[in-house]
Design a protein around this motif. Structure first.
Motif, PDB file in Angstrom:
ATOM      1  N   ASP A   1       0.829  -1.203   0.000  1.00  0.00           N
ATOM      2  CA  ASP A   1       0.000   0.000   0.000  1.00  0.00           C
ATOM      3  C   ASP A   1       0.868   1.260   0.000  1.00  0.00           C
ATOM      4  OD1 ASP A   1      -2.263  -1.539  -0.024  1.00  0.00           O
ATOM      5  OD2 ASP A   1      -2.689  -1.315   2.119  1.00  0.00           O
ATOM      6  N   PHE A   2       1.981   1.202   0.701  1.00  0.00           N
ATOM      7  CA  PHE A   2       2.905   2.343   0.740  1.00  0.00           C
ATOM      8  C   PHE A   2       3.411   2.666  -0.664  1.00  0.00           C
ATOM      9  CE2 PHE A   2       7.234   4.047   1.109  1.00  0.00           C
ATOM     10  CZ  PHE A   2       6.999   5.166   1.886  1.00  0.00           C
ATOM     11  N   LYS A   3       3.701   1.649  -1.448  1.00  0.00           N
ATOM     12  CA  LYS A   3       4.208   1.845  -2.807  1.00  0.00           C
ATOM     13  C   LYS A   3       3.176   2.538  -3.694  1.00  0.00           C
ATOM     14  CE  LYS A   3       7.283  -2.147  -2.686  1.00  0.00           C
ATOM     15  NZ  LYS A   3       7.523  -3.503  -3.197  1.00  0.00           N
ATOM     16  N   LYS A   4       1.903   2.386  -3.368  1.00  0.00           N
ATOM     17  CA  LYS A   4       0.827   2.968  -4.178  1.00  0.00           C
ATOM     18  C   LYS A   4       0.533   4.429  -3.829  1.00  0.00           C
ATOM     19  CE  LYS A   4      -1.423  -1.532  -4.505  1.00  0.00           C
ATOM     20  NZ  LYS A   4      -2.571  -2.321  -4.064  1.00  0.00           N
ATOM     21  N   LEU A   5       1.086   4.911  -2.733  1.00  0.00           N
ATOM     22  CA  LEU A   5       0.805   6.281  -2.291  1.00  0.00           C
ATOM     23  C   LEU A   5       1.485   7.320  -3.173  1.00  0.00           C
ATOM     24  CD1 LEU A   5       1.265   5.916   1.577  1.00  0.00           C
ATOM     25  CD2 LEU A   5      -0.894   6.113   0.331  1.00  0.00           C
ATOM     26  N   GLU A   6       0.895   8.504  -3.203  1.00  0.00           N
ATOM     27  CA  GLU A   6       1.517   9.655  -3.864  1.00  0.00           C
ATOM     28  C   GLU A   6       2.740  10.067  -3.042  1.00  0.00           C
ATOM     29  OE1 GLU A   6       0.520  11.241  -6.724  1.00  0.00           O
ATOM     30  OE2 GLU A   6      -0.900   9.582  -6.922  1.00  0.00           O
ATOM     31  N   PRO A   7       3.733  10.694  -3.654  1.00  0.00           N
ATOM     32  CA  PRO A   7       4.942  11.078  -2.915  1.00  0.00           C
ATOM     33  C   PRO A   7       4.669  11.875  -1.639  1.00  0.00           C
ATOM     34  CG  PRO A   7       5.314  11.370  -5.250  1.00  0.00           C
ATOM     35  CD  PRO A   7       3.857  10.997  -5.079  1.00  0.00           C
ATOM     36  N   LYS A   8       3.742  12.842  -1.689  1.00  0.00           N
ATOM     37  CA  LYS A   8       3.464  13.643  -0.482  1.00  0.00           C
ATOM     38  C   LYS A   8       2.838  12.789   0.614  1.00  0.00           C
ATOM     39  CE  LYS A   8      -0.993  15.476  -2.014  1.00  0.00           C
ATOM     40  NZ  LYS A   8      -1.971  15.243  -1.003  1.00  0.00           N
ATOM     41  N   ASP A   9       2.005  11.816   0.227  1.00  0.00           N
ATOM     42  CA  ASP A   9       1.397  10.919   1.209  1.00  0.00           C
ATOM     43  C   ASP A   9       2.425   9.929   1.764  1.00  0.00           C
ATOM     44  OD1 ASP A   9      -1.125  12.099   0.988  1.00  0.00           O
ATOM     45  OD2 ASP A   9      -1.608  10.863  -0.759  1.00  0.00           O
ATOM     46  N   LYS A  10       3.378   9.524   0.924  1.00  0.00           N
ATOM     47  CA  LYS A  10       4.460   8.667   1.399  1.00  0.00           C
ATOM     48  C   LYS A  10       5.267   9.387   2.473  1.00  0.00           C
ATOM     49  CE  LYS A  10       5.446   5.702  -2.555  1.00  0.00           C
ATOM     50  NZ  LYS A  10       6.449   5.314  -3.535  1.00  0.00           N
ATOM     51  N   LEU A  11       5.559  10.649   2.222  1.00  0.00           N
ATOM     52  CA  LEU A  11       6.332  11.439   3.183  1.00  0.00           C
ATOM     53  C   LEU A  11       5.574  11.594   4.493  1.00  0.00           C
ATOM     54  CD1 LEU A  11       8.850  13.100   3.778  1.00  0.00           C
ATOM     55  CD2 LEU A  11       7.708  15.059   2.760  1.00  0.00           C
ATOM     56  N   LEU A  12       4.287  11.863   4.412  1.00  0.00           N
ATOM     57  CA  LEU A  12       3.454  12.006   5.608  1.00  0.00           C
ATOM     58  C   LEU A  12       3.414  10.692   6.395  1.00  0.00           C
ATOM     59  CD1 LEU A  12       1.512  13.810   7.239  1.00  0.00           C
ATOM     60  CD2 LEU A  12      -0.320  12.945   5.787  1.00  0.00           C
ATOM     61  N   PHE A  13       3.206   9.587   5.692  1.00  0.00           N
ATOM     62  CA  PHE A  13       3.171   8.272   6.329  1.00  0.00           C
ATOM     63  C   PHE A  13       4.499   7.977   7.007  1.00  0.00           C
ATOM     64  CE2 PHE A  13       4.039   3.712   6.159  1.00  0.00           C
ATOM     65  CZ  PHE A  13       2.906   3.185   6.756  1.00  0.00           C
ATOM     66  N   TYR A  14       5.577   8.198   6.297  1.00  0.00           N
ATOM     67  CA  TYR A  14       6.920   7.911   6.812  1.00  0.00           C
ATOM     68  C   TYR A  14       7.229   8.774   8.035  1.00  0.00           C
ATOM     69  CZ  TYR A  14      11.784   6.448   6.527  1.00  0.00           C
ATOM     70  OH  TYR A  14      13.012   5.896   6.800  1.00  0.00           O
ATOM     71  N   THR A  15       6.864  10.045   7.970  1.00  0.00           N
ATOM     72  CA  THR A  15       7.094  10.962   9.088  1.00  0.00           C
ATOM     73  C   THR A  15       6.322  10.518  10.323  1.00  0.00           C
ATOM     74  OG1 THR A  15       7.388  12.785   7.528  1.00  0.00           O
ATOM     75  CG2 THR A  15       6.972  13.372   9.812  1.00  0.00           C
ATOM     76  N   LYS A  16       5.081  10.133  10.144  1.00  0.00           N
ATOM     77  CA  LYS A  16       4.273   9.669  11.283  1.00  0.00           C
ATOM     78  C   LYS A  16       4.823   8.366  11.843  1.00  0.00           C
ATOM     79  CE  LYS A  16      -0.033  11.977  10.325  1.00  0.00           C
ATOM     80  NZ  LYS A  16      -1.484  11.866  10.226  1.00  0.00           N
ATOM     81  N   LEU A  17       5.283   7.489  10.978  1.00  0.00           N
ATOM     82  CA  LEU A  17       5.850   6.220  11.419  1.00  0.00           C
ATOM     83  C   LEU A  17       7.137   6.445  12.217  1.00  0.00           C
ATOM     84  CD1 LEU A  17       5.193   3.214  11.171  1.00  0.00           C
ATOM     85  CD2 LEU A  17       6.648   3.138   9.156  1.00  0.00           C
ATOM     86  N   LEU A  18       7.943   7.386  11.784  1.00  0.00           N
ATOM     87  CA  LEU A  18       9.190   7.691  12.499  1.00  0.00           C
ATOM     88  C   LEU A  18       8.931   8.154  13.926  1.00  0.00           C
ATOM     89  CD1 LEU A  18      11.466   9.500   9.905  1.00  0.00           C
ATOM     90  CD2 LEU A  18      11.857   7.293  10.986  1.00  0.00           C
TER      91      LEU A  18
END
Length: 102
Positions: free
Chosen positions: A44-61
Motif C-alpha cells: 500500500d505504501f508503494k501505491k501512495l503519492e509522494p506527499k502521502d508517502k512522506l506524511l506516512f513515513y514521518t508519522k511512522l518515524l
C-alpha cells in the motif's frame, strides 16, 4: 493551584518508572498487527503519492525515534567559552567534528 510535580492524590497509585499496563498491552497489539500485515502495508505504501508517502513515513518515524525535548539554556557554556581565544575555539570545533565523524 494544582499539585506539585511528582505529587498525586492517590498515594497507592503506580510507582514512578513502572510502565502503564494498558499502554504496554496496546503497544504489543499494534506491533503484532504490523508484523502480521507488514507485506500489505508495504504494498500500500508503494501505491501512495509522494506527499502521502512522506506524511506516512514521518508519522511512522515518530513511533520509532525518541521524542526530543526542549532544553533550557542556562548560559553556563557561553560563560566558559567567553574566555577562549579564536584559535582555542577553532581547535575545539575541529575536535568536536572529528568526534562526530567516528
Amino acid at each position: 493551584m494544582g499539585l506539585k510535580k511528582g505529587m498525586t492524590n492517590n498515594p497507592n497509585g503506580r510507582k514512578p518508572g513502572v510502565p502503564n499496563k494498558v499502554t504496554t498491552g496496546m503497544r504489543e497489539r499494534v506491533n503484532a498487527f504490523l508484523d502480521e500485515n507488514f507485506d500489505i502495508v508495504q504494498e500500500d505504501f508503494k501505491k501512495l503519492e509522494p506527499k502521502d508517502k512522506l506524511l506516512f513515513y514521518t508519522k511512522l518515524l515518530s513511533f520509532g525515534l525518541p521524542t526530543l525535548k526542549a532544553v533550557e539554556h542556562t548560559g553556563e557554556v557561553q560563560s566558559r567559552l567567553d574566555g577562549l581565544t579564536e584559535t582555542q575555539l577553532n581547535e575545539l570545533i575541529t575536535k568536536l567534528l572529528n568526534e562526530l565523524e567516528q
